[in-house]
Design a protein around this motif. Structure first.
Motif: not given
Length: 451
Positions: A187-216
């Protein structure tokens, strides 16, 4: 004390429990907030109603790569918000009136147990031989220095803000952060995401988590391996102090959104007074029939399981309803693994073992991965990053897990969910089922054939 045959605590999935089969029971339902629970009022449904226009805005911006000259001139936040809550908000009052018209007593004050089979609700004490606890969960508020003096939001409130902020800091890296981060950035908002871990969606399969993090990372700022240590009110919003291995940084934004998990509401019910046991996370201990450790008390949904999934709560409600009616022939929840999806961009869907979990547990497996790009419809999408990943046992081809990232992942995974729950093998799905060409489901077929 007013006596009932059945008392239901919580009118989210708990309200769905009360169908015509239970009409002969004298029934009460307790809901101090809104009928419909988290899913309807603050979770699954409104968030997806925000995701859809966010997807449209994203598609418009990406049109040029397909030869379409499309742009986004902006979004009408009040119109988007009114479309969502103008439809949802009237449902609460209608639901209360509907239950009262059926002769069900509706209590709108908080409840707490005062003994086995007894609840205090406001000034009244009520009791029943059968009680179902479906009290849900609420957002966790982290212990951050300065938070008490700073305006902030959780998933309970962020979708109802009056105007679209120019900037936002999202604390957390799970599915709520993934969905809300996508919506507001689209929607045009300048978003900053702060995450304690090395990737987003850490509960997902590592390949999926890594791919999603690259997209984000391509749509908003990510601060990974980072922790918010302090927040302060400043002119126009909030200043967020973030620490990582390289030191301390300060990020300012109009809005602060906390997405660090949810906690069951069992602590608000004083469940120990009824002899009910909870686990270390605060969830009521239940068996496969939905029964708690105290006879006559059942539990379902976020108060009883760790998944925070409405479809699982619905399945639990069907089992508990049968067991209320037929205690001598109880049913058990037929769940081998709980499927889930993340409705961000791209979508993520998963069921069963991830590859890292299979390795950690010493489970033998074969794995197959197929990209959307290897299918005809993937060509049409010009998709170069999405994929399907399936794990199966080497002997017999029993499906162990499936993990998808890409358009329509939540739909594409459904035949794999069905196969896992019905005991169908990868060989059966690959060789005994026809897949429409050139539909996107061919990526599932190709992954199965390779497996």
């Amino acid at each position: 004390m007013r006596r009932y045959d059945v008392i239901v605590v919580g009118a989210g999935t708990g309200n769905m429990l009360l169908n015509d089969e239970l009409r002969h029971f004298r029934t009460a339902i307790v809901e101090p907030d809104r009928f419909g629970g988290t899913c309807l009022n603050r979770g699954c449904i409104p968030s997806k109603m925000f995701v859809v226009p966010a997807e449209i805005a994203t598609s418009a911006r990406q049109g040029r790569r397909l030869g379409v000259r499309s742009t986004v001139d902006g979004v009408d936040w009040p119109a988007i918000r009114e479309r969502v809550f103008g439809r949802i908000d009237p449902l609460h009052e209608a639901a209360v009136k509907h239950r009262e018209s059926q002769g069900i007593d509706v209590f709108t004050e908080p409840a707490r147990f005062v003994g086995p089979g007894e609840l205090q609700v406001g000034d009244e004490r009520i009791g029943a031989d059968r009680i179902v606890v479906a009290a849900g969960s609420r957002p966790v508020i982290p212990a951050i220095t300065g938070l008490a003096a700073v305006p902030y939001h959780t998933s309970d409130t962020i979708m109802r803000i009056d105007r679209l902020p120019k900037s936002m800091v999202v604390v957390g890296g799970g599915f709520i952060a993934a969905e809300m981060g996508f919506v507001f950035s689209a929607f045009g908002c300048d978003v900053t995401v702060v995450q304690r871990g090395p990737r987003l969606l850490m509960a997902e399969d590592d390949d999926v988590s890594a791919a999603f993090t690259r997209h984000a990372a391509g749509r908003h700022r990510l601060m990974l391996n980072s922790e918010v240590t302090r927040v302060d009110r400043v002119a126009g919003g909030v200043a967020v102090t973030v620490e990582d291995a390289n030191g301390t940084r300060l990020v300012e934004a109009e809005q602060l959104l906390l997405c660090v998990g949810r906690t069951p509401n069992t602590d608000l019910l004083d469940v120990r007074a009824a002899g009910l046991e909870i686990d270390r996370h605060g969830h009521l201990k239940v068996d496969e029939t939905g029964a708690t450790t105290m006879p006559g008390v059942w539990a379902l949904g976020d108060a009883a399981n760790h998944f925070q999934l409405k479809h699982l709560a619905n399945a639990e409600a069907r089992v508990v309803r049968h067991n209320l009616l037929h205690p001598g022939t109880p049913r058990r929840l037929p769940v081998l693994a709980a499927p889930h999806a993340v409705f961000s961009e791209p979508q993520v869907a998963s069921i069963g073992l991830t590859e890292q979990a299979a390795r950690e547990q010493g489970v033998e497996y074969r794995v197959s991965r197929r990209d959307y790009a290897e299918t005809a419809y993937g060509w049409a999408l010009e998709d170069t990053t999405s994929f399907v990943k399936i794990l199966a046992s080497p002997a017999g081809g029993r499906l162990l897990g499936a993990h998808l990232i890409g358009p329509h992942a939540a739909l594409l995974i459904q035949p794999l969910i069905q196969a896992m729950m019905l005991g169908q093998t990868a060989q059966q799905l690959a060789n005994e089922v026809l897949y429409i060409h050139p539909a996107l489901t061919e990526v599932v077929e190709q992954a199965l054939l390779a497996l």
